[in-house]
Write a protein that holds these residues in place. Sequence first.
Motif, PDB file in Angstrom:
ATOM      1  N   PHE A 281      -7.825   6.080  -4.296  1.00  0.00           N
ATOM      2  CA  PHE A 281      -6.539   5.418  -4.507  1.00  0.00           C
ATOM      3  C   PHE A 281      -6.535   4.138  -3.684  1.00  0.00           C
ATOM      4  N   LEU A 282      -6.232   3.007  -4.320  1.00  0.00           N
ATOM      5  CA  LEU A 282      -6.164   1.707  -3.647  1.00  0.00           C
ATOM      6  C   LEU A 282      -4.738   1.178  -3.719  1.00  0.00           C
ATOM      7  N   PHE A 283      -4.247   0.643  -2.621  1.00  0.00           N
ATOM      8  CA  PHE A 283      -2.963  -0.051  -2.592  1.00  0.00           C
ATOM      9  C   PHE A 283      -3.190  -1.388  -1.907  1.00  0.00           C
ATOM     10  N   VAL A 284      -2.861  -2.476  -2.593  1.00  0.00           N
ATOM     11  CA  VAL A 284      -3.078  -3.815  -2.043  1.00  0.00           C
ATOM     12  C   VAL A 284      -1.905  -4.152  -1.124  1.00  0.00           C
ATOM     13  N   HIS A 285      -2.191  -4.184   0.169  1.00  0.00           N
ATOM     14  CA  HIS A 285      -1.172  -4.498   1.176  1.00  0.00           C
ATOM     15  C   HIS A 285      -0.976  -6.010   1.301  1.00  0.00           C
ATOM     16  N   GLU A 286      -2.084  -6.745   1.282  1.00  0.00           N
ATOM     17  CA  GLU A 286      -2.036  -8.210   1.388  1.00  0.00           C
ATOM     18  C   GLU A 286      -3.095  -8.810   0.477  1.00  0.00           C
ATOM     19  N   GLY A 287      -2.806  -9.988  -0.062  1.00  0.00           N
ATOM     20  CA  GLY A 287      -3.785 -10.736  -0.840  1.00  0.00           C
ATOM     21  C   GLY A 287      -4.009 -10.195  -2.236  1.00  0.00           C
ATOM     22  N   GLN A 288      -5.183 -10.526  -2.776  1.00  0.00           N
ATOM     23  CA  GLN A 288      -5.593 -10.099  -4.106  1.00  0.00           C
ATOM     24  C   GLN A 288      -6.999  -9.531  -4.002  1.00  0.00           C
ATOM     25  N   VAL A 289      -7.299  -8.576  -4.861  1.00  0.00           N
ATOM     26  CA  VAL A 289      -8.629  -7.969  -4.848  1.00  0.00           C
ATOM     27  C   VAL A 289      -9.098  -7.781  -6.291  1.00  0.00           C
TER      28      VAL A 289
ATOM     29  N   LEU B 234      -8.097  -7.145 -11.729  1.00  0.00           N
ATOM     30  CA  LEU B 234      -7.528  -7.963 -10.660  1.00  0.00           C
ATOM     31  C   LEU B 234      -6.243  -7.302 -10.189  1.00  0.00           C
ATOM     32  N   LEU B 235      -6.151  -7.040  -8.884  1.00  0.00           N
ATOM     33  CA  LEU B 235      -4.969  -6.421  -8.294  1.00  0.00           C
ATOM     34  C   LEU B 235      -4.287  -7.410  -7.371  1.00  0.00           C
ATOM     35  N   GLU B 236      -2.964  -7.490  -7.472  1.00  0.00           N
ATOM     36  CA  GLU B 236      -2.144  -8.366  -6.638  1.00  0.00           C
ATOM     37  C   GLU B 236      -1.489  -7.551  -5.529  1.00  0.00           C
ATOM     38  N   GLN B 237      -0.909  -8.239  -4.565  1.00  0.00           N
ATOM     39  CA  GLN B 237      -0.184  -7.568  -3.485  1.00  0.00           C
ATOM     40  C   GLN B 237       0.854  -6.620  -4.087  1.00  0.00           C
ATOM     41  N   GLY B 238       0.864  -5.373  -3.603  1.00  0.00           N
ATOM     42  CA  GLY B 238       1.799  -4.365  -4.090  1.00  0.00           C
ATOM     43  C   GLY B 238       1.266  -3.519  -5.223  1.00  0.00           C
ATOM     44  N   ASP B 239       0.141  -3.925  -5.842  1.00  0.00           N
ATOM     45  CA  ASP B 239      -0.448  -3.142  -6.932  1.00  0.00           C
ATOM     46  C   ASP B 239      -1.185  -1.934  -6.375  1.00  0.00           C
ATOM     47  N   ALA B 240      -1.277  -0.894  -7.203  1.00  0.00           N
ATOM     48  CA  ALA B 240      -1.993   0.320  -6.829  1.00  0.00           C
ATOM     49  C   ALA B 240      -2.923   0.714  -7.973  1.00  0.00           C
ATOM     50  N   LEU B 241      -4.043   1.315  -7.629  1.00  0.00           N
ATOM     51  CA  LEU B 241      -5.025   1.748  -8.613  1.00  0.00           C
ATOM     52  C   LEU B 241      -5.565   3.099  -8.176  1.00  0.00           C
ATOM     53  N   HIS B 242      -5.619   4.052  -9.097  1.00  0.00           N
ATOM     54  CA  HIS B 242      -6.108   5.403  -8.823  1.00  0.00           C
ATOM     55  C   HIS B 242      -7.188   5.698  -9.852  1.00  0.00           C
ATOM     56  N   PHE B 243      -8.380   6.147  -9.408  1.00  0.00           N
ATOM     57  CA  PHE B 243      -9.467   6.363 -10.360  1.00  0.00           C
ATOM     58  C   PHE B 243     -10.421   7.449  -9.881  1.00  0.00           C
TER      59      PHE B 243
ATOM     60  N   ARG C 195     -13.963  -6.926  -4.061  1.00  0.00           N
ATOM     61  CA  ARG C 195     -14.053  -8.191  -3.343  1.00  0.00           C
ATOM     62  C   ARG C 195     -12.667  -8.805  -3.234  1.00  0.00           C
ATOM     63  N   SER C 196     -12.460  -9.549  -2.163  1.00  0.00           N
ATOM     64  CA  SER C 196     -11.215 -10.273  -1.925  1.00  0.00           C
ATOM     65  C   SER C 196     -11.268 -11.565  -2.723  1.00  0.00           C
ATOM     66  N   VAL C 197     -10.174 -11.903  -3.400  1.00  0.00           N
ATOM     67  CA  VAL C 197     -10.104 -13.172  -4.140  1.00  0.00           C
ATOM     68  C   VAL C 197      -8.852 -13.924  -3.704  1.00  0.00           C
ATOM     69  N   GLY C 198      -8.846 -15.224  -3.907  1.00  0.00           N
ATOM     70  CA  GLY C 198      -7.690 -16.032  -3.527  1.00  0.00           C
ATOM     71  C   GLY C 198      -7.809 -16.549  -2.100  1.00  0.00           C
ATOM     72  N   GLU C 199      -6.767 -17.258  -1.680  1.00  0.00           N
ATOM     73  CA  GLU C 199      -6.749 -17.911  -0.364  1.00  0.00           C
ATOM     74  C   GLU C 199      -6.728 -16.915   0.798  1.00  0.00           C
ATOM     75  N   GLN C 200      -5.907 -15.883   0.686  1.00  0.00           N
ATOM     76  CA  GLN C 200      -5.690 -14.941   1.789  1.00  0.00           C
ATOM     77  C   GLN C 200      -6.695 -13.798   1.743  1.00  0.00           C
ATOM     78  N   GLN C 201      -7.190 -13.391   2.913  1.00  0.00           N
ATOM     79  CA  GLN C 201      -8.064 -12.221   3.005  1.00  0.00           C
ATOM     80  C   GLN C 201      -7.280 -11.000   2.533  1.00  0.00           C
ATOM     81  N   ALA C 202      -7.812 -10.281   1.548  1.00  0.00           N
ATOM     82  CA  ALA C 202      -7.141  -9.079   1.042  1.00  0.00           C
ATOM     83  C   ALA C 202      -7.246  -7.953   2.055  1.00  0.00           C
ATOM     84  N   GLN C 203      -6.211  -7.141   2.113  1.00  0.00           N
ATOM     85  CA  GLN C 203      -6.199  -5.944   2.950  1.00  0.00           C
ATOM     86  C   GLN C 203      -5.656  -4.805   2.101  1.00  0.00           C
TER      87      GLN C 203
END
Length: 180
Positions: free
Chosen positions: A126-134, A144-153, A162-170
């Motif tokens: 289970f992934l939850f994007v706390h900051e950035g994009q991944v 592509l997941l944005e801040q606040g998105d969740a993925l379960h697989f 991988r982190s994408v965009g300006e901000q380091q993803a967390q």
Amino acid sequence: MSIRLKLLRKKLGVTLEVLAEKSGMTKSYLSKVERGLNTPSIAAALKLAKALNVNVEELFAEEHADQARYSLVRRSGRQALVGDGAGPGYAVLTSQVGQRSLLPFIIQPPREFSDRTFKEHQGEEFLFVHEGQVEVDFMTERVLLEQGDALHFNAQTPHRLRSVGEQQAQLLVVVQGGDE
């Protein structure tokens, strides 16, 4: 201890190479310890426990040891398993790893797919994007997941991040899996 070390290392997703680097021991020595061909000294066991961010007792614990009522890891007490905590890498967010079926991590993925190999393991993720994009690469599809998105697989699906965009993803990542 040999079976226990391998179990903890695999549950944490740590390779022999990373464990060798973090513990200051050789990969061949660690492989022998895992296969029961070498028994580590107390000093070596302490280094291994520190490198895996577990209590040394967990390396020797019985499978059915009593589990604490809860696990609390304060932000200031987190230890990075991979990376330095400031850039790409990850840290485990629980204690008594060998006795837990859910393993929560904070992950800061690298900006590039640094490894050509895809990860796959037993259980679910289970992934939850706390900051950035991944970006999650499933070999045949990228999501592509944005801040606040969740993925379960299903974690047996080959994947990498991988982190994408300006901000380091967390990300908060929770892995559930059977004993390997």
